[in-house]
Write an enzyme that holds these catalytic residues in place. Structure first.
Site, PDB file in Angstrom:
ATOM      1  N   HIS A 195      -8.726  10.929  -2.299  1.00 42.09           N
ATOM      2  CA  HIS A 195      -8.710   9.469  -2.457  1.00 42.09           C
ATOM      3  C   HIS A 195      -9.765   8.753  -1.633  1.00 42.09           C
ATOM      4  CE1 HIS A 195      -5.576   6.421  -4.179  1.00 42.09           C
ATOM      5  NE2 HIS A 195      -6.804   6.129  -4.511  1.00 42.09           N
ATOM      6  N   ASP A 229       0.389   4.990  -5.869  1.00 45.61           N
ATOM      7  CA  ASP A 229       0.239   6.012  -4.840  1.00 45.61           C
ATOM      8  C   ASP A 229       1.509   6.113  -4.000  1.00 45.61           C
ATOM      9  OD1 ASP A 229      -0.783   7.730  -2.831  1.00 45.61           O
ATOM     10  OD2 ASP A 229      -2.689   6.661  -2.719  1.00 45.61           O
ATOM     11  N   HIS A 237       1.238   6.784  -0.941  1.00 50.80           N
ATOM     12  CA  HIS A 237       0.739   6.358   0.368  1.00 50.80           C
ATOM     13  C   HIS A 237       0.010   5.022   0.256  1.00 50.80           C
ATOM     14  CE1 HIS A 237       0.845  10.809   0.124  1.00 50.80           C
ATOM     15  NE2 HIS A 237       1.392  10.713   1.331  1.00 50.80           N
ATOM     16  N   ASP A 287      -2.740   4.324   2.192  1.00 49.02           N
ATOM     17  CA  ASP A 287      -4.164   4.553   2.496  1.00 49.02           C
ATOM     18  C   ASP A 287      -4.764   3.357   3.221  1.00 49.02           C
ATOM     19  OD1 ASP A 287      -3.833   6.976   1.290  1.00 49.02           O
ATOM     20  OD2 ASP A 287      -4.747   6.405  -0.606  1.00 49.02           O
ATOM     21  N   HIS A 327      -9.192  10.107   3.581  1.00 45.95           N
ATOM     22  CA  HIS A 327      -8.507   9.767   2.323  1.00 45.95           C
ATOM     23  C   HIS A 327      -7.289   8.877   2.562  1.00 45.95           C
ATOM     24  CE1 HIS A 327      -5.264  13.207   1.890  1.00 45.95           C
ATOM     25  NE2 HIS A 327      -5.332  12.764   3.117  1.00 45.95           N
ATOM     26  N   ASP A 363      -3.365   7.801  -7.757  1.00 44.93           N
ATOM     27  CA  ASP A 363      -3.250   9.069  -7.044  1.00 44.93           C
ATOM     28  C   ASP A 363      -2.097   9.835  -7.686  1.00 44.93           C
ATOM     29  OD1 ASP A 363      -2.557  11.088  -5.153  1.00 44.93           O
ATOM     30  OD2 ASP A 363      -3.417   9.900  -3.516  1.00 44.93           O
ATOM     31  N   ASP A 382      -0.259  11.939  -6.562  1.00 46.41           N
ATOM     32  CA  ASP A 382       0.929  12.114  -5.719  1.00 46.41           C
ATOM     33  C   ASP A 382       1.858  10.903  -5.773  1.00 46.41           C
ATOM     34  OD1 ASP A 382       0.238  10.187  -3.709  1.00 46.41           O
ATOM     35  OD2 ASP A 382      -0.745  11.688  -2.470  1.00 46.41           O
ATOM     36  N   GLU A 421      -6.889  13.185  -6.561  1.00 45.21           N
ATOM     37  CA  GLU A 421      -6.025  14.126  -5.822  1.00 45.21           C
ATOM     38  C   GLU A 421      -5.405  15.217  -6.691  1.00 45.21           C
ATOM     39  OE1 GLU A 421      -5.851  14.395  -2.618  1.00 45.21           O
ATOM     40  OE2 GLU A 421      -6.406  12.448  -1.748  1.00 45.21           O
TER      41      GLU A 421
END
Length: 298
Positions: free
Chosen positions: A98, A121, A123, A125, A138, A225, A227, A270
């Site tokens: 990312h 996402d 996360h 980030d 990332h 992303d 994830d 990712e």
């Protein structure tokens, strides 16, 4: 005429787990070009930006990994994305980790006064060198795009914030560091955690997101992303977090964005085939990209 330009960014410099550099190849192998063939008048696959096999370096002052290399390579991506939009083509960037978003957003932002961002996402980030537990870039790409972080990164594509905090919507968050939580509160960033996904449902979240961004932006970038999805549906990611968005909910989100006709650039990041099961994650990415661009069953 609907034109699409695909850019592969096989960069794994923003984190430690190897394999995400093969993400663009895995997505192509899963049939991205064939899937989108009928949705565009012209598809131009521009291949991959050359990353090479650099040695891992750690910045002595900040502890950031591969700082100069990430700055160098994301600048190349920013220029490529800039050129694609200037040619009136839709840029679709395939990652890579990312950290590539630093380059994508730097290139896209040159063409909009009020760029909106949907950050799909697990996360945020939103770490900075001061708050990052790992030194992995990332986990800093959204903060960098807000102008927060190391100057080598915040100056990629110009020495200005690429986006405004009020133009961001994060969807699917379920793993936030302490510094990120503070920044989200300080800046008033709109976040839909998995609590909201469960409580409100994806339909309501996407309706609210679309209404929120449509009135304040002149373009919207989707940074997805893999994830963000639950690891059962997308196992091939470097930082999986259980309890994520389902495959079907993600399709619905993409379908609603297609109906809203508001996404002007996108990246899918990712995908790590080394950690995957029979290319399941790349196949999911291709299916979601199809939905984003208006693919319908009937």
């Amino acid at each position: 005429m609907k034109k699409l330009s695909i850019i592969g960014m096989p960069m794994d410099l923003g984190q430690l787990r190897r394999g995400v550099d093969m993400g663009p190849s895995a997505i192509r192998y899963a049939g991205i070009n064939e899937r989108l063939h009928e949705l565009f008048d012209e598809i131009d696959d521009l291949g991959d930006i050359e990353i090479g096999r650099p040695e891992v370096s750690v910045d002595s002052e900040t502890g950031l990994r591969n700082l100069e290399l990430i700055a160098e390579k994301t600048k190349i991506l920013a220029d490529k994305v800039d050129d694609v939009i200037a040619s009136q083509s839709f840029p679709l960037v395939l990652g890579g980790d990312h950290s590539i978003a630093i380059g994508t957003l730097a290139g896209v932002a040159k063409h909009y006064h009020n760029l909106g961002v949907i950050w799909y996402d697990a996360h945020g980030d939103l770490n900075t060198p001061e708050t990052s537990p790992s030194g992995n870039v990332h986990g800093m790409s959204l903060a960098v795009s807000l102008g927060l972080g190391h100057p080598a990164l915040t100056t990629v594509g110009g020495d200005l914030p690429k986006i405004k905090s009020e133009n961001i919507v994060i969807i699917g968050a379920r793993s936030l560091d302490e510094g990120e939580r503070k920044l989200i509160k300080d800046l008033g960033i709109k976040v839909y955690t998995m609590h909201e996904v469960d409580r409100l449902g994806m339909t309501t979240i996407m309706e609210e997101t679309i209404n929120y961004l449509k009135g304040r932006t002149d373009g919207v970038h989707l940074s997805l992303d893999l994830d963000g999805l639950d690891p059962n549906d997308a196992p091939g990611v470097g930082t999986p977090v259980i309890g994520g968005i389902s495959y079907r909910e993600s399709h619905l989100a993409m379908e609603m964005l297609a109906e809203a006709n508001m996404i002007t650039s996108a990246e899918f990041v990712e995908v790590n085939p080394i950690l995957d099961e029979k290319n399941k994650t790349a196949t999911a990415a291709v299916a979601l990209i199809g939905s984003l661009f208006g693919e319908k069953l009937l």
